[in-house]
Design a protein around this motif. Structure first.
Motif, PDB file in Angstrom:
ATOM      1  N   LEU A 489       0.826  -1.029   0.100  1.00 35.52           N
ATOM      2  CA  LEU A 489      -0.084   0.018   0.017  1.00 35.52           C
ATOM      3  C   LEU A 489       0.911   1.208   0.112  1.00 35.52           C
ATOM      4  O   LEU A 489       2.043   1.102   0.572  1.00 35.52           O
ATOM      5  CB  LEU A 489      -0.813   0.053   1.158  1.00 35.52           C
ATOM      6  CG  LEU A 489      -1.860  -1.278   1.591  1.00 35.52           C
ATOM      7  CD1 LEU A 489      -2.741  -0.769   2.775  1.00 35.52           C
ATOM      8  CD2 LEU A 489      -2.897  -1.195   0.162  1.00 35.52           C
ATOM      9  N   ASP A 490       0.301   2.288  -0.393  1.00 31.81           N
ATOM     10  CA  ASP A 490       1.134   3.614  -0.505  1.00 31.81           C
ATOM     11  C   ASP A 490       1.029   4.126   1.021  1.00 31.81           C
ATOM     12  O   ASP A 490       2.102   4.875   1.455  1.00 31.81           O
ATOM     13  CB  ASP A 490       0.437   4.718  -1.464  1.00 31.81           C
ATOM     14  CG  ASP A 490      -0.864   5.013  -0.973  1.00 31.81           C
ATOM     15  OD1 ASP A 490      -1.682   4.365  -0.052  1.00 31.81           O
ATOM     16  OD2 ASP A 490      -1.345   6.136  -1.348  1.00 31.81           O
ATOM     17  N   ALA A 491       0.218   3.752   1.823  1.00 37.09           N
ATOM     18  CA  ALA A 491       0.270   4.131   3.181  1.00 37.09           C
ATOM     19  C   ALA A 491      -0.595   2.989   4.162  1.00 37.09           C
ATOM     20  O   ALA A 491      -1.295   2.309   3.674  1.00 37.09           O
ATOM     21  CB  ALA A 491      -0.446   5.587   3.479  1.00 37.09           C
ATOM     22  N   THR A 492       0.222   2.713   5.234  1.00 35.72           N
ATOM     23  CA  THR A 492      -0.267   1.779   6.234  1.00 35.72           C
ATOM     24  C   THR A 492      -0.094   2.013   7.839  1.00 35.72           C
ATOM     25  O   THR A 492       0.764   2.556   7.911  1.00 35.72           O
ATOM     26  CB  THR A 492       0.287   0.570   5.817  1.00 35.72           C
ATOM     27  OG1 THR A 492      -0.378  -0.770   6.711  1.00 35.72           O
ATOM     28  CG2 THR A 492       1.961   0.497   6.148  1.00 35.72           C
ATOM     29  N   PRO A 493      -1.163   1.475   8.472  1.00 37.72           N
ATOM     30  CA  PRO A 493      -0.864   1.644   9.934  1.00 37.72           C
ATOM     31  C   PRO A 493      -0.194   0.286  10.419  1.00 37.72           C
ATOM     32  O   PRO A 493       0.128   0.273  11.737  1.00 37.72           O
ATOM     33  CB  PRO A 493      -2.151   1.832  10.514  1.00 37.72           C
ATOM     34  CG  PRO A 493      -3.050   1.147   9.462  1.00 37.72           C
ATOM     35  CD  PRO A 493      -2.375   1.114   8.155  1.00 37.72           C
ATOM     36  N   PHE A 494       0.111  -0.688   9.472  1.00 39.21           N
ATOM     37  CA  PHE A 494       0.857  -1.866   9.931  1.00 39.21           C
ATOM     38  C   PHE A 494       2.211  -1.782   9.912  1.00 39.21           C
ATOM     39  O   PHE A 494       2.831  -1.259   9.246  1.00 39.21           O
ATOM     40  CB  PHE A 494       0.369  -3.038   8.919  1.00 39.21           C
ATOM     41  CG  PHE A 494      -0.990  -3.699   8.788  1.00 39.21           C
ATOM     42  CD1 PHE A 494      -1.213  -4.742   9.453  1.00 39.21           C
ATOM     43  CD2 PHE A 494      -2.122  -2.793   8.496  1.00 39.21           C
ATOM     44  CE1 PHE A 494      -2.469  -5.178   9.407  1.00 39.21           C
ATOM     45  CE2 PHE A 494      -3.391  -3.348   8.577  1.00 39.21           C
ATOM     46  CZ  PHE A 494      -3.471  -4.660   8.837  1.00 39.21           C
ATOM     47  N   TYR A 495       2.748  -2.163  11.104  1.00 40.98           N
ATOM     48  CA  TYR A 495       4.319  -2.302  11.605  1.00 40.98           C
ATOM     49  C   TYR A 495       4.679  -3.476  10.845  1.00 40.98           C
ATOM     50  O   TYR A 495       4.401  -4.384  11.040  1.00 40.98           O
ATOM     51  CB  TYR A 495       4.625  -2.158  12.989  1.00 40.98           C
ATOM     52  CG  TYR A 495       5.967  -2.151  13.522  1.00 40.98           C
ATOM     53  CD1 TYR A 495       6.426  -0.775  13.425  1.00 40.98           C
ATOM     54  CD2 TYR A 495       6.682  -3.290  13.640  1.00 40.98           C
ATOM     55  CE1 TYR A 495       7.938  -0.842  13.770  1.00 40.98           C
ATOM     56  CE2 TYR A 495       8.016  -3.147  13.875  1.00 40.98           C
ATOM     57  CZ  TYR A 495       8.598  -2.069  14.008  1.00 40.98           C
ATOM     58  OH  TYR A 495       9.905  -1.757  14.331  1.00 40.98           O
ATOM     59  N   ALA A 496       5.806  -3.083  10.123  1.00 39.77           N
ATOM     60  CA  ALA A 496       6.482  -4.399   9.415  1.00 39.77           C
ATOM     61  C   ALA A 496       7.949  -4.806  10.336  1.00 39.77           C
ATOM     62  O   ALA A 496       8.561  -3.723  10.954  1.00 39.77           O
ATOM     63  CB  ALA A 496       7.312  -3.764   8.060  1.00 39.77           C
ATOM     64  N   GLU A 497       7.885  -5.916  10.477  1.00 41.51           N
ATOM     65  CA  GLU A 497       9.093  -6.542  11.241  1.00 41.51           C
ATOM     66  C   GLU A 497      10.304  -5.860  11.176  1.00 41.51           C
ATOM     67  O   GLU A 497      10.782  -5.678  10.015  1.00 41.51           O
ATOM     68  CB  GLU A 497       8.867  -7.811  11.051  1.00 41.51           C
ATOM     69  CG  GLU A 497      10.219  -8.794  12.111  1.00 41.51           C
ATOM     70  CD  GLU A 497      10.245 -10.150  11.839  1.00 41.51           C
ATOM     71  OE1 GLU A 497      11.272 -10.798  12.069  1.00 41.51           O
ATOM     72  OE2 GLU A 497       9.031 -10.975  11.512  1.00 41.51           O
ATOM     73  N   SER A 498      10.979  -5.604  12.225  1.00 42.04           N
ATOM     74  CA  SER A 498      12.052  -4.948  12.214  1.00 42.04           C
ATOM     75  C   SER A 498      12.687  -4.611  13.462  1.00 42.04           C
ATOM     76  O   SER A 498      11.506  -4.303  14.629  1.00 42.04           O
ATOM     77  CB  SER A 498      12.237  -3.283  11.575  1.00 42.04           C
ATOM     78  OG  SER A 498      11.557  -2.669  11.967  1.00 42.04           O
ATOM     79  N   GLY A 499      13.929  -4.426  14.011  1.00 37.48           N
ATOM     80  CA  GLY A 499      14.553  -4.153  15.521  1.00 37.48           C
ATOM     81  C   GLY A 499      14.035  -5.153  16.412  1.00 37.48           C
ATOM     82  O   GLY A 499      13.967  -4.953  17.628  1.00 37.48           O
ATOM     83  N   GLY A 500      13.532  -6.455  16.062  1.00 35.29           N
ATOM     84  CA  GLY A 500      13.515  -7.571  16.991  1.00 35.29           C
ATOM     85  C   GLY A 500      11.649  -7.500  17.076  1.00 35.29           C
ATOM     86  O   GLY A 500      11.168  -8.535  17.594  1.00 35.29           O
ATOM     87  N   GLN A 501      10.883  -6.551  16.497  1.00 40.97           N
ATOM     88  CA  GLN A 501       9.682  -6.412  17.156  1.00 40.97           C
ATOM     89  C   GLN A 501       8.824  -7.233  15.596  1.00 40.97           C
ATOM     90  O   GLN A 501       9.208  -6.877  14.589  1.00 40.97           O
ATOM     91  CB  GLN A 501       8.912  -5.078  17.078  1.00 40.97           C
ATOM     92  CG  GLN A 501       7.510  -5.065  17.308  1.00 40.97           C
ATOM     93  CD  GLN A 501       7.036  -3.587  17.428  1.00 40.97           C
ATOM     94  OE1 GLN A 501       7.805  -2.720  18.046  1.00 40.97           O
ATOM     95  NE2 GLN A 501       5.687  -3.431  17.141  1.00 40.97           N
ATOM     96  N   VAL A 502       7.965  -8.091  16.057  1.00 37.27           N
ATOM     97  CA  VAL A 502       7.349  -8.806  14.879  1.00 37.27           C
ATOM     98  C   VAL A 502       6.594  -7.714  14.189  1.00 37.27           C
ATOM     99  O   VAL A 502       5.858  -6.697  14.611  1.00 37.27           O
ATOM    100  CB  VAL A 502       6.533 -10.068  15.479  1.00 37.27           C
ATOM    101  CG1 VAL A 502       7.553 -10.944  16.009  1.00 37.27           C
ATOM    102  CG2 VAL A 502       5.464  -9.589  16.412  1.00 37.27           C
ATOM    103  N   GLY A 503       5.962  -8.381  13.040  1.00 39.08           N
ATOM    104  CA  GLY A 503       5.146  -7.330  12.108  1.00 39.08           C
ATOM    105  C   GLY A 503       3.609  -7.385  12.831  1.00 39.08           C
ATOM    106  O   GLY A 503       3.235  -8.444  13.164  1.00 39.08           O
TER     107      GLY A 503
END
Length: 874
Positions: A489-503
């Protein structure tokens, strides 16, 4: 004059002239995460010189411990082979922050050297920057140094101010000319004065450098004068000690001689001039003080440099014939030499010894095996030849032998190493591993659009337009009902996995269209891919979708992530500043945190960490996040780990007493975490520990389950939960007493049985007898006691008893002292045990064994008499 006296006289001299004595700062710079180690006396004053920090004093003096063994400043390979290279050294310095300048700095230096240290003035030479007439005049007209011993050093690097006698902190910032002081060892030593073609000789040795910061270089190369010029000086303690103690090598001073003798003692070396002893003596200083300052051996950053130094010392011990751990035993000798000047060394002696011993034990087998492989490989390499890259790689990859250690050994033997070939082998292995590995579908997708705008810090719902679709790793225009796909998507509230935090998970909807998001991953930097399955309608590029994050799952994940920051800070408070994150996994169920530490946490330390974190939770402070320049963030105290890559701007997260750089999602207030509880702590790798912890409703459920178990156990014990421990202790005492009574009863039964058994013995010869019997139901302990009784009753004889319980056979044999020259109990029980599928052995007079082949037991026991008679008659 001893080294300790030289150090103290320096500090006292400048204290008498209004300087504040500042203790040595840590070898891990506190104000510059880009610097591997503190490598000069001015490092702790860097922000004072740049004006970012002020101190309550304008004059300072220090003896700063320094390390140059990694990164830009790396002297490791020269240590032990030259007179003045070290991994660790002490830098004596005096500093003026806008107070005095050239005149007083030069006069002080001359007075200290000639009056306090009593160096002959005619032995001293000085250098100045070619354009620094002011310093030249002070040396010539005020101090009285003959002009033939004052050397002007000009620009010799192709540009103005590019001179060995012009110092600058960086490409921009404070800079200025410097004046160096040299000591002339005399014509019997080869070498020429500074600036001459023979200046690299050992006759003229630089002992002190006076830096005059009087300009501010800007990005355009302009050099306006500083409104308050400063002074920064540095004199190596080891160098001046060598001069004052009349030796030509730093390794000849009293401090090093004591450590060299200690190294010889521990390695068994007899030649005190052996370079390997110098290496070990140097390295014990660097390693010990690095551990004191919180560094532990590891595979990256500062920990890797420490590991390199330790292993280099161990290799030189091995070279001297010492294959057992020895290095850690030198810490006590170092404390004796330097503990009074650095009390933190003496205070941490036990911990330093423990860390170094663990690293020694970890590497000893690798060293011995790797040296054999390397020696065999080098045997086929001619003088000044090249060790091939594949051999380098095999030693590293198969046997764990460090490449730099191999290169160090080859250098000693005048053999080059094929580092290009090594890198080629490494690249080939990475490619093979990548081809064999299982990668998420998001990796390697071709995408050329704009980056995703992430709105998830403020919202858990939003609307976005589909800009790309992928099915099976291939870009498509549409997705049908039931297909698994990746939606961008061009914009999303979903967090993508990084820094140890799951998506995040959740749904993407539009009318009949429902895409169930099972995971969110970055398919490129800044491009978020929503992984999942279409469960209704059809989806095509250009569609607009309502994006809804699973809020409960997100909330649990955020609680765990925020608690991880608090736990990291608490661990550093409880265990020390050497604690650094080595990996993490934050999901809705738990936080799993790996960190650098070299010992298990005690129960009390775990309680302390929990108490600190939960105190921050109860404080219910607001959590704040700010985006700012990286330098500003670090200056503000944000934790930045060495070796991590950060952009020019970073996100700084304040959670309670923690301030870290983090791009994850977090709670709004610390109280939102609810409750923090550590479930487990253990080791996962050398020098790395792992904690798993839970928060919020997960922690509440854990407490409820534990309470239910406690209530059930208390009910079974017919007590209150608060009395359960006392009841268990009482029950344990009762069980122990009952077991004692049972053992006594068994002993009495065995004794009664023994009275009957003694009469069943057969005569071997004369008064010697043999008793072979089965005592089913008798435990091994009772069998041993019974054999002793029977030996006493028989006076002279051989006894073999067997017992069977739960399908296992126990065997005990005994032989009286007069027959030990012919029959051994260990041989007997071993012979019988072998026949019943087991093993046995022990002392000549008493031995035990066992087996599991019950069918063979009778036959094995019936053959004992012939076996014993055979040995009696031999």
């Amino acid at each position: 004059m001893k080294t300790s006296e030289i150090r103290q006289k320096f500090l006292s001299f400048f204290e008498s002239r209004g300087h504040h004595i500042v203790p040595s700062s840590s070898l891990v710079p506190g104000n510059d995460p880009t610097l591997l180690f503190t490598n000069a006396g001015m490092v702790q004053f860097k922000d004072v010189f740049t004006g970012k920090e002020t101190r309550p004093y304008k004059r300072a003096t220090s003896s700063q411990r320094c390390v140059r063994a990694g990164g830009k400043h790396n002297d490791l390979e020269n240590v032990g082979y030259t007179a003045r290279h070290h991994t660790f050294f002490e830098m004596l310095g005096n500093f003026s922050f806008g107070d005095y300048f050239k005149r007083e700095a030069i006069h002080n230096a001359w007075e200290l050297l000639t009056t306090v240290y009593k160096l002959p003035a005619e032995k001293l030479w000085v250098t100045v920057y070619q354009e620094d007439d002011e310093a030249y005049d002070i040396w010539a007209r005020e101090i009285g140094v003959p002009v033939e011993r004052i050397v002007r050093i000009g620009d010799n690097k192709g540009a103005r101010y590019a001179s060995d006698n012009f110092w600058q902190m960086a490409d921009t910032g404070p800079c200025g000319p410097c004046s160096e002081i040299f000591y002339d060892h005399g014509p019997e030593i080869w070498g020429g004065p500074p600036g001459s073609p023979e200046e690299d000789g050992d006759r003229y040795i630089e002992i002190w450098n006076l830096v005059f910061m009087q300009f501010e270089r800007d990005a355009a190369g302009n050099m306006p004068s500083l409104p308050k010029p400063c002074v920064d000086t540095g004199m190596g303690l080891e160098r001046i000690a060598a001069v004052l103690q009349h030796v030509h090598s730093n390794y000849g001073i009293d401090l090093f001689q004591a450590l060299i003798k200690a190294a010889a003692r521990e390695t068994g070396a007899s030649d005190l001039g052996d370079n390997s002893l110098k290496v070990i003596a140097d390295h014990i200083r660097a390693c010990s003080f690095l551990v004191v300052d919180g560094v532990i051996p590891g595979n990256e950053g500062r920990g890797y440099v420490l590991r390199r130094i330790v292993r280099r010392a161990l290799r030189h011990g091995y070279k001297l014939g010492q294959s057992q751990p020895f290095f850690h035993r030198l810490v006590a000798d170092l404390v004796a030499q330097m503990g009074s000047a650095y009390p933190e060394l003496a205070k941490n002696q036990a911990r330093v010894e423990q860390v170094l011993k663990q690293e020694e034990e970890r590497f000893s087998e690798t060293l011995e095996h790797g040296m054999k492989i390397l020696d065999a490989a080098l045997a086929g390499v001619p003088d000044k030849g090249v060790l091939d890259g594949q051999t380098l790689f095999t030693l590293y990859d198969t046997y764990g032998f460090p490449v730099d250690l191999t290169a160090d050994i080859c250098r000693e033997r005048s053999i080059e190493v094929d580092l290009d070939g090594f890198e080629l082998s490494m690249t080939r292995q990475r490619e093979q591993a990548r081809a064999a590995g299982k990668f998420k579908a998001a990796e390697g997708l071709r995408y050329q659009g704009a980056q995703t705008r992430f709105d998830g810090y403020e919202h858990v719902q939003g609307r976005g337009q589909v800009v790309a679709l992928y099915v099976g790793g291939t870009a498509v225009d549409s997705v049908a009902d039931g297909q698994e796909a990746i939606v961008v998507l061009d914009a999303t509230p979903f967090y993508a996995e990084s820094g140890g935090q799951v998506g995040d998970t959740g749904t993407l909807n539009a009318g009949a269209v429902c895409f169930q998001v099972s995971d969110t991953q970055k398919i490129q930097n800044g491009v978020f891919g929503h992984h999942g399955r279409l469960s209704g309608g059809s989806l095509k590029v250009g569609d607009s979708l309502d994006a809804r994050v699973d809020t409960e799952r997100r909330a649990r994940t955020m609680r765990n992530h925020s608690a991880t920051h608090l736990m990291h800070k608490a661990l550093r408070q409880v265990l020390g500043n050497h604690v650094q994150q080595r990996g993490s996994l934050v999901d809705p169920d738990k936080t799993r945190f790996d960190f650098a530490h070299d010992a298990p946490l005690s129960a009390q330390q775990i309680v302390q960490v929990e108490q600190i974190v939960n105190a921050e939770v109860l404080a219910n402070q607001a959590v704040s996040a700010r985006v700012m320049a990286y330098d500003e963030a670090v200056k503000g105290g944000a934790m930045a780990l060495f070796g991590e890559k950060y952009g020019d701007t970073v996100r700084v997260l304040d959670i309670g007493f923690s301030r870290e750089l983090c791009g994850g999602t977090h709670v709004s207030r610390t109280g939102d975490i609810g409750l923090f509880k550590i479930l487990s702590e253990g080791g996962v790798a050398a020098g790395v520990r792992r904690i798993e912890a839970i928060t919020g409703d997960n922690a509440l459920r854990w407490v409820q389950q534990v309470n239910a178990t406690l209530q059930h156990a208390a009910g079974l014990m017919k007590s209150q939960p608060s009395e359960l421990a006392e009841r268990i202790v009482l029950l344990q005492g009762q069980l122990k007493a009952a077991e004692h009574d049972i053992d006594q009863a068994r002993g009495k039964l065995a004794s009664l049985a023994g009275q009957d058994l003694a009469g069943q013995a057969v005569t071997l010869s004369g008064d010697s007898k043999l008793l072979v019997a089965r005592m089913n139901g008798t435990d091994p302990k009772a069998l041993r006691g019974l054999v002793d009784q029977l030996k006493d009753r028989l006076k002279s004889g051989v006894v073999l008893l067997a017992a069977e319980a739960d399908g296992k056979i126990s065997l005990v044999a005994g032989v009286t002292a007069d027959l030990l020259d012919r029959v051994k109990a260990g041989d007997l029980v071993g012979a019988v045990a072998a026949q019943v599928g087991g093993k046995g052995g022990g002392r000549p007079d008493m031995a035990m064994g066992g087996g599991a082949n019950l069918a063979a037991l009778s036959g094995a026991m019936s053959g004992v008499e012939a076996w014993v008679r055979g040995r009696m008659d031999a």
